[in-house]
Design an enzyme around this catalytic site. Structure first.
Site, PDB file in Angstrom:
ATOM      1  N   GLY A   1      40.937  44.026  34.466  1.00  0.00           N
ATOM      2  CA  GLY A   1      39.612  43.424  34.354  1.00  0.00           C
ATOM      3  C   GLY A   1      38.565  44.034  35.263  1.00  0.00           C
ATOM      4  O   GLY A   1      38.761  45.083  35.855  1.00  0.00           O
ATOM      5  N   TYR A   2      37.429  43.339  35.341  1.00  0.00           N
ATOM      6  CA  TYR A   2      36.221  43.785  36.042  1.00  0.00           C
ATOM      7  C   TYR A   2      35.788  45.143  35.472  1.00  0.00           C
ATOM      8  O   TYR A   2      35.755  46.152  36.167  1.00  0.00           O
ATOM      9  CB  TYR A   2      36.422  43.846  37.558  1.00  0.00           C
ATOM     10  CG  TYR A   2      35.127  43.507  38.271  1.00  0.00           C
ATOM     11  CD1 TYR A   2      34.637  42.198  38.245  1.00  0.00           C
ATOM     12  CD2 TYR A   2      34.365  44.482  38.896  1.00  0.00           C
ATOM     13  CE1 TYR A   2      33.432  41.881  38.845  1.00  0.00           C
ATOM     14  CE2 TYR A   2      33.152  44.173  39.486  1.00  0.00           C
ATOM     15  CZ  TYR A   2      32.699  42.872  39.461  1.00  0.00           C
ATOM     16  OH  TYR A   2      31.496  42.546  40.046  1.00  0.00           O
TER      17      TYR A   2
ATOM     18  N   GLY B   1      34.756  53.197  32.313  1.00  0.00           N
ATOM     19  CA  GLY B   1      36.092  53.791  32.174  1.00  0.00           C
ATOM     20  C   GLY B   1      36.967  52.920  31.283  1.00  0.00           C
ATOM     21  O   GLY B   1      37.555  53.394  30.304  1.00  0.00           O
ATOM     22  N   HIS B   2      37.038  51.623  31.603  1.00  0.00           N
ATOM     23  CA  HIS B   2      37.826  50.705  30.775  1.00  0.00           C
ATOM     24  C   HIS B   2      37.299  50.682  29.331  1.00  0.00           C
ATOM     25  O   HIS B   2      38.072  50.704  28.377  1.00  0.00           O
ATOM     26  CB  HIS B   2      37.719  49.261  31.310  1.00  0.00           C
ATOM     27  CG  HIS B   2      38.262  49.058  32.686  1.00  0.00           C
ATOM     28  ND1 HIS B   2      37.459  48.764  33.763  1.00  0.00           N
ATOM     29  CD2 HIS B   2      39.532  49.088  33.162  1.00  0.00           C
ATOM     30  CE1 HIS B   2      38.212  48.612  34.837  1.00  0.00           C
ATOM     31  NE2 HIS B   2      39.466  48.811  34.515  1.00  0.00           N
TER      32      HIS B   2
ATOM     33  N   GLN C   1      52.129  44.552  41.646  1.00  0.00           N
ATOM     34  CA  GLN C   1      51.792  45.946  41.946  1.00  0.00           C
ATOM     35  C   GLN C   1      50.937  46.087  43.200  1.00  0.00           C
ATOM     36  O   GLN C   1      50.528  47.190  43.557  1.00  0.00           O
ATOM     37  CB  GLN C   1      51.150  46.630  40.735  1.00  0.00           C
ATOM     38  CG  GLN C   1      49.761  46.141  40.369  1.00  0.00           C
ATOM     39  CD  GLN C   1      49.329  46.712  39.033  1.00  0.00           C
ATOM     40  OE1 GLN C   1      49.856  46.362  37.971  1.00  0.00           O
ATOM     41  NE2 GLN C   1      48.365  47.623  39.063  1.00  0.00           N
TER      42      GLN C   1
ATOM     43  N   GLY D   1      44.275  55.561  31.355  1.00  0.00           N
ATOM     44  CA  GLY D   1      43.267  56.504  31.843  1.00  0.00           C
ATOM     45  C   GLY D   1      43.882  57.584  32.716  1.00  0.00           C
ATOM     46  O   GLY D   1      44.799  57.315  33.500  1.00  0.00           O
TER      47      GLY D   1
ATOM     48  N   SER E   1      37.019  49.763  39.633  1.00  0.00           N
ATOM     49  CA  SER E   1      36.613  48.383  39.973  1.00  0.00           C
ATOM     50  C   SER E   1      36.444  48.261  41.476  1.00  0.00           C
ATOM     51  O   SER E   1      35.677  47.435  41.968  1.00  0.00           O
ATOM     52  CB  SER E   1      37.666  47.388  39.484  1.00  0.00           C
ATOM     53  OG  SER E   1      37.940  47.596  38.125  1.00  0.00           O
ATOM     54  N   ARG E   2      37.171  49.093  42.240  1.00  0.00           N
ATOM     55  CA  ARG E   2      37.123  49.009  43.706  1.00  0.00           C
ATOM     56  C   ARG E   2      35.859  49.647  44.296  1.00  0.00           C
ATOM     57  O   ARG E   2      35.596  49.466  45.482  1.00  0.00           O
ATOM     58  CB  ARG E   2      38.370  49.658  44.326  1.00  0.00           C
ATOM     59  CG  ARG E   2      39.638  48.881  44.038  1.00  0.00           C
ATOM     60  CD  ARG E   2      40.818  49.352  44.870  1.00  0.00           C
ATOM     61  NE  ARG E   2      41.937  48.430  44.770  1.00  0.00           N
ATOM     62  CZ  ARG E   2      43.012  48.600  43.994  1.00  0.00           C
ATOM     63  NH1 ARG E   2      43.111  49.668  43.228  1.00  0.00           N
ATOM     64  NH2 ARG E   2      43.970  47.703  43.980  1.00  0.00           N
TER      65      ARG E   2
HETATM   66  P1  AMP Z   1      42.859  48.905  35.905  1.00  0.00           P
HETATM   67  O1  AMP Z   1      42.100  47.737  35.395  1.00  0.00           O
HETATM   68  O2  AMP Z   1      42.300  49.497  37.156  1.00  0.00           O
HETATM   69  O3  AMP Z   1      44.349  48.668  35.968  1.00  0.00           O
HETATM   70  O4  AMP Z   1      42.677  50.042  34.834  1.00  0.00           O
HETATM   71  C1  AMP Z   1      43.018  49.848  33.486  1.00  0.00           C
HETATM   72  C2  AMP Z   1      43.031  51.170  32.771  1.00  0.00           C
HETATM   73  O5  AMP Z   1      41.745  51.783  32.883  1.00  0.00           O
HETATM   74  C3  AMP Z   1      44.031  52.165  33.381  1.00  0.00           C
HETATM   75  O6  AMP Z   1      44.695  52.860  32.324  1.00  0.00           O
HETATM   76  C4  AMP Z   1      43.152  53.090  34.163  1.00  0.00           C
HETATM   77  O7  AMP Z   1      43.673  54.401  34.309  1.00  0.00           O
HETATM   78  C5  AMP Z   1      41.895  53.111  33.318  1.00  0.00           C
HETATM   79  N1  AMP Z   1      40.738  53.539  34.114  1.00  0.00           N
HETATM   80  C6  AMP Z   1      40.332  53.052  35.309  1.00  0.00           C
HETATM   81  N2  AMP Z   1      39.266  53.735  35.765  1.00  0.00           N
HETATM   82  C7  AMP Z   1      39.001  54.689  34.834  1.00  0.00           C
HETATM   83  C8  AMP Z   1      38.015  55.715  34.714  1.00  0.00           C
HETATM   84  N3  AMP Z   1      37.089  55.912  35.643  1.00  0.00           N
HETATM   85  N4  AMP Z   1      38.032  56.493  33.616  1.00  0.00           N
HETATM   86  C9  AMP Z   1      38.992  56.309  32.659  1.00  0.00           C
HETATM   87  N5  AMP Z   1      39.928  55.359  32.693  1.00  0.00           N
HETATM   88  C10 AMP Z   1      39.937  54.564  33.768  1.00  0.00           C
END
Ligand code: AMP
Length: 281
Positions: free
Chosen positions: A31-32, A36-37, A61, A147, A186-187
């Site tokens: 989320g958030y 990218g998401h 995790q 990603g 998100s960070r």
């Molecule tokens: P997270 O919510 O951080 O677990 O990310 C969910 C998915 O979004 C994961 O497959 C990440 O690799 C992908 N992701 C996060 N940041 C990016 C980004 N800047 N560009 C592409 N994919 C991303």
């Protein structure tokens, strides 16, 4: 768009969709959302009849002292963004249903979980592979999109899927960056203005190293020293690791031959950021 919380309801829905002969595309997230998401959701929508995303901040995790509690959350904002980007179903499970009392099982991918991010986050990837194994059994997708931002994660998930005969394809999608090159995360919301400025040294150093490789540099020691110098001269940075590895094995390279991954993790203030570039010569 439908929001589903109970695990049996999601499984029954997945069975129904599959019985109609439709293709399920899946994007697991915490989320958030940022662009990218959203790019992963749009990619899934191009290839699937039904796009399911999971929205779950997975406690297993996060290590002790990491940011599980503070991790940014905004369900209503995420719900609207998901709907605008082609999502049909949000699976939003309850933590107690995902990890009920008595839960004892975990999935671990050996070796490649212990390098790069696995050194300073020793249980992180076990948490990721366990939750993804659960999510794949719940959502029953034909493919899932990850990603390249979390490059090691996507390599580990591909290994798990192959080793454990999960019946789905894993697709890796490119890193989406801010206009100035910082990888979206998100960070990034944790960063102060001065930290945000110093964080640019991560992507700039990687891009410059890529240029050096494209111009013929093959010594990983020289490239490593260059990246280290560019980042460590910033006031708010503290390097966790800089690694130059083969993108499939994640093993360090002395000399670059055909393919190489430059990957790093750096604390900027208290925030740990990761970034990478993949180069094929
Ligand atoms: P997270 O919510 O951080 O677990 O990310 C969910 C998915 O979004 C994961 O497959 C990440 O690799 C992908 N992701 C996060 N940041 C990016 C980004 N800047 N560009 C592409 N994919 C991303």
């Amino acid at each position: 768009m439908r929001i589903v919380q109970p695990i049996p309801e999601m499984q029954a829905l997945a069975d129904e969709i599959r019985a109609q002969g439709k293709v399920i595309g899946f994007v697991p997230t915490m989320g958030y959302f940022h662009q990218g998401h959203l790019s992963l959701m749009r990619l899934a929508a191009q290839k699937a009849d039904v796009v399911v995303i999971s929205l779950f901040v997975n406690p297993t995790q996060f290590g002790p002292g990491e940011d599980f509690e503070e991790y940014p959350r905004d369900f209503n904002r995420d719900k609207n963004l998901a709907e605008e980007n082609g999502v049909d179903i949000i699976f939003h499970p309850d933590q107690k249903e995902m990890y009920p009392e008595g839960f004892l099982t975990s999935v671990e991918v050996d070796k490649i979980s212990r390098v790069l991010c696995g050194i300073s986050r020793p249980h992180h990837f076990q948490g990721v592979t366990t939750v993804c194994a659960k999510l794949f059994h719940i959502v029953k997708p034909h493919f899932a999109v990850f990603g390249q931002k979390d490059f090691q994660q996507s390599v580990i998930i591909k290994r798990m899927v192959e080793d454990m005969n999960f019946d789905l394809d894993i697709i890796t999608a490119p890193i989406i960056r801010e206009a100035d090159g910082l990888a979206m995360s998100s960070r990034n919301t944790y960063l102060s203005k001065a930290e945000r400025e110093d964080a640019l040294s991560l992507n700039r150093a990687l891009f410059q190293a890529r240029e050096m490789i494209q111009k013929g540099e093959r010594s990983t020691e020289k490239l490593n020293n260059f990246i280290k110098k560019e980042i460590s001269e910033k006031k708010h940075t503290r390097i966790d690791y800089i690694s130059i590895v083969h993108p499939e094995t994640l093993q360090p390279l002395d000399v670059i031959k055909d393919k190489v991954l430059l990957a790093l993790a750096v604390f900027v203030g208290k925030t740990r950021l990761i970034d990478n570039v993949l180069i094929e010569i």
